[in-house]
Design an enzyme around this catalytic site. Structure first.
Site, PDB file in Angstrom:
ATOM      1  N   ASP A 128      -0.135   6.841  -9.581  1.00 37.29           N
ATOM      2  CA  ASP A 128      -0.086   5.261  -9.696  1.00 37.29           C
ATOM      3  C   ASP A 128      -0.002   4.989 -11.179  1.00 37.29           C
ATOM      4  O   ASP A 128       0.374   3.753 -11.311  1.00 37.29           O
ATOM      5  CB  ASP A 128      -1.612   4.813  -9.282  1.00 37.29           C
ATOM      6  CG  ASP A 128      -1.434   4.813  -7.834  1.00 37.29           C
ATOM      7  OD1 ASP A 128      -0.411   4.904  -7.000  1.00 37.29           O
ATOM      8  OD2 ASP A 128      -2.445   4.478  -7.324  1.00 37.29           O
TER       9      ASP A 128
ATOM     10  N   ASP B  56       0.523   6.136   2.682  1.00 38.37           N
ATOM     11  CA  ASP B  56      -0.476   6.012   1.777  1.00 38.37           C
ATOM     12  C   ASP B  56      -1.796   6.688   2.546  1.00 38.37           C
ATOM     13  O   ASP B  56      -2.002   6.278   3.645  1.00 38.37           O
ATOM     14  CB  ASP B  56      -0.499   4.868   1.154  1.00 38.37           C
ATOM     15  CG  ASP B  56      -1.127   4.725  -0.086  1.00 38.37           C
ATOM     16  OD1 ASP B  56      -1.699   5.635  -0.774  1.00 38.37           O
ATOM     17  OD2 ASP B  56      -1.009   3.778  -0.740  1.00 38.37           O
TER      18      ASP B  56
END
Ligand code: GLA
Length: 732
Positions: A543, A473
């Protein structure tokens, strides 16, 4: 021309003794013809030595048909010949007033570069053309690689300083692509922002310049490095589409420029914004790969070319890479509150559903119990995991699943041991405030010591634990991009060196740990491009996991990227992170099953009925997975244009096809329109299997012709209704 038709044409040509090699060259006219199964690209050397584009479009097969490149005439003193010349790689110099592919400042300030053809070399499907400045030994090697079966041409450039003096590059692009003159064009591109990535835009191209770019250090959520251009008449299934994708995960730029002479050029590569790259004598810079293709079968075929190319030529393992496993991810279930007990519980539940890869997300390390601390410290939190990661990993492996772990190795919280020890490791300008985003800063991977540290951390994690998969990430863009250790003029190298070193770390890691897989994530889809896809097995799309929103995000994603890499989770409703929307379980599953299926929900709270239904959906997904992940995608109804959205996947061998249909809301009792299928064999019969009885047709079999011309009627009556139909081709 369809792929089969073009392969046929190539065979006929071969039988007739006519060459259809990937690269043809004519010495007499100094022209090159690059051929793929569905496109050709040609360039030639003009009388003044400039390298000019001659053609880009549907297949040609004879280099000798092409006229030699010529000189243009001066239209007016304000429109010099160069303005109409279709330069393959225009350097800034002479009378060029459009976007250059190269801009150089010499010591002493001279900034004029005019490139001329020097030499070339053909090796199988690779062509290198060397250009050189008319005076100085500033050389540019243009690299072309042809992928005949995939319909793709790859371009990049190496700028070499062979002069005895230092040079400063101020723009170094990968390629300029010239579109045929005489059309009015439309540009299609993908834009958005966090939680709303890859939204499709179409807009007319007019005189002037449209800039697609990232200045964030990362690929970015805002605009993705992909473009498509058509003459305003292309549809999903028809019309000419020129398209391209840039393989760079840092500051990139693609400009689409229409000159006063109505010439459209696409120029892309390293973003010249805040760019300066010093080249000492003997040094060189290679620009990222820029891939492009042409399809005369609309946006759908353009996407399918890219998808196949990515699966077979870009992603790790190529055509032999395994299918993406069904994964579970803990993030939406617990956010930072992970511990050995709750993860084991999730793992037990996930295994019952048929999950194959269990991924523990953020919150497992250092003092990371929220987003404000612990980033940078990669020791396991012993309070949460008393037996280290081993206890959990053994449990997960014991259930027959692989283990994956979230990491964010490029960033650091101020409240971390790493930052306390090495405050100078973050990207910053000395004596200036350092911006924080999500209370974190970015480690300067351009530095050798930081690069080694990050590699060391990841290598240790992979060596000491049985980890199959890292969810890698990166949750913030760069800011204050200083690099004190470098001389002042050289600090802007950071933009390039960072990305190269990031790639280098992942490449080393993969080489040291064969079988290790990487998911590229950057706060959702902030790092989605062909550069990272070379080293990532899967990509976190967004997301935003809310299923209705996802339809559009996924529609845009699949314009450029293959469904196989499109990670898509089923999450809880009402969707707490986005919009409180509550769609049915089947709808959520069918949306996620169109990519690499994952489950990101709190399974310990799911009622038994949902668990049973979910297990069935996972089993169904495994049945259709090769078709979804390796097949051809046909986008039948766009979620942007009506209340029906439909996608169809056809297996590579044509034996299976799967139709997914979604309805937003039924209004005034209007029935859903019939859905006409694509990509089937018109003369074959298909056995139909409805997953839920919503197929209105009662015939168990229908012909491909009927399915494609008349279509299927589906009983979709409710808000957020959905269904899927599996078609198996019957052997005759
Ligand atoms: C990013 C990712 C999420 C999750 C969190 C963890 O936002 O996109 O999926 O991993 O970070 O902090």
């Amino acid at each position: 021309m369809s792929r089969i038709a073009s392969v046929f044409l190539i065979c006929v040509l071969a039988a007739a003794g006519l060459s259809a090699q990937a690269i043809q060259y004519s010495e007499s006219s100094k022209t090159w013809l690059l051929n793929t199964h569905n496109s050709s690209y040609a360039m030639g050397v003009g009388p003044n030595g400039t390298l000019q584009n001659l053609y880009w479009g549907a297949p040609l097969w004879r280099v000798d048909d092409l006229p030699a490149a010529t000189m243009r005439r001066e239209f007016s003193s304000f429109d010099p010949p160069n303005m109409e010349q279709r330069d393959e790689f225009p350097a800034w110099g002479g009378t060029r007033y459009f976007e250059p592919a190269l801009k150089v400042t010499r010591e002493g300030g001279n900034r004029d570069v005019v490139l001329r053809y020097q030499s070339h070399q053909i090796k199988e499907n690779n062509l290198d053309i060397t250009l050189k400045d008319i005076r100085d030994d500033i050389q540019v090697v243009l690299h072309y690689r042809v992928y005949p079966d995939h319909g793709i041409v790859e371009r990049s450039a190496t700028v070499q300083n062979k002069t005895p003096k230092p040079l400063m590059l101020e723009s170094a692009q990968s390629a300029t692509w010239n579109l045929p003159v005489g059309e009015t064009y439309q540009l299609t591109y993908l834009s958005g922002r966090w939680a709303a990535e890859t939204q499709i835009n179409h807009e007319a191209i007019h005189q002037g310049m449209k800039v697609l770019e990232s200045r964030k250090g990362l690929t970015g959520h805002d605009i993705n490095p992909w473009f498509a251009i058509d003459a305003g008449d292309a549809t999903e299934e028809g019309g000419g589409v020129w398209f391209g994708a840039l393989a760079w995960s840092g500051n990139w730029r693609i400009t689409v420029e229409q000159t006063p002479a109505q010439q459209v050029r696409v120029t892309g590569g390293l973003n010249p914004f805040d760019f300066a790259y010093p080249l000492k004598p003997g040094e060189s810079l290679e620009t990222p790969a820029f891939y492009a293709g042409y399809s005369d079968q609309g946006f759908g075929a353009a996407s399918r070319s890219l998808h196949r190319f990515e699966r077979e030529q870009i992603a790790p393992g190529g055509a032999s890479a395994r299918l993406r496993p069904v994964l579970f991810n803990s993030w939406e279930a617990t956010q930072f509150n992970v511990n050995e007990a709750n993860q084991k519980e999730f793992a037990t539940a996930a295994a019952k559903l048929g999950v194959e890869l269990f991924v523990m997300d953020d919150g497992w390390h250092g003092t990371r119990t929220n987003e404000r601390s612990g980033l940078g410290d990669w020791d396991v939190n012993r309070q949460r995991f008393p037996s280290g990661l081993k206890g959990l990993i053994d449990h997960v492996n014991g259930l027959g699943m692989d283990f994956g772990l979230w990491v964010e190795p490029e960033a650091v919280n101020a409240d971390s041991d790493l930052y306390r020890k090495h405050p100078d490791w973050v990207i910053h300008f000395a004596d200036r405030p350092q911006s924080e985003l999500r209370t974190q800063m970015v480690l300067n991977l351009a530095r050798k010591d930081v690069q080694e540290y990050v590699f060391g951390v990841m290598d240790k994690l992979a060596t000491e634990n049985h980890i199959k998969y890292f969810k890698w990430d990166m949750n913030r863009p760069f800011s204050e991009p200083g690099w004190e250790e470098e001389p002042p003029g050289d600090q802007r190298k950071l933009w390039v060196e960072y990305v190269r070193n990031l790639y280098g770390i992942i490449d080393r890691l993969r080489a040291r740990h064969p079988g290790l897989e990487i998911e590229s994530c950057s706060g959702g889809g902030g790092r989605v491009d062909l550069g990272i896809l070379r080293r990532a097995d899967e990509i976190w799309t967004s997301d935003n996991t809310e299923a209705f929103d996802r339809l559009r995000i996924q529609e845009g994603f699949t314009q450029a990227y293959a469904p196989k890499f499109m990670s898509a989770w089923v999450t809880d409703v009402p969707n707490s992170l986005m919009n409180r929307r509550a769609t049915p379980l089947q709808y959520r599953f069918l949306v996620a099953m169109q990519g690499a299926l994952g489950i990101g929900a709190n399974l310990t709270k799911w009622p038994a009925d949902d668990m049973t239904a979910a297990a069935k959906m996972v089993a169904l997904y495994k049945r259709i997975r090769p078709t979804v992940q390796l097949g051809d995608l046909y986008r039948l109804h766009s979620p942007r244009t009506g209340d029906i959205a439909a996608n169809q996947y056809v297996a590579a061998d044509g034996k299976q096809s799967v139709l997914f249909v979604f309805r937003r809301a039924q209004e005034y009792r209007a029935p859903a329109p019939p859905v006409r299928l694509r990509g089937l064999d018109g003369r074959a019969l298909y056995r139909l299997e409805s997953i839920d009885g919503k197929l209105i047709e009662r015939q168990p079999q229908l012909s491909g012709a009927y399915l494609m011309r008349v279509g299927l009627n589906l009983n979709l009556r409710n808000d957020f209704d959905s269904t899927a139909v599996i078609l198996e081709k019957l052997t005759q």
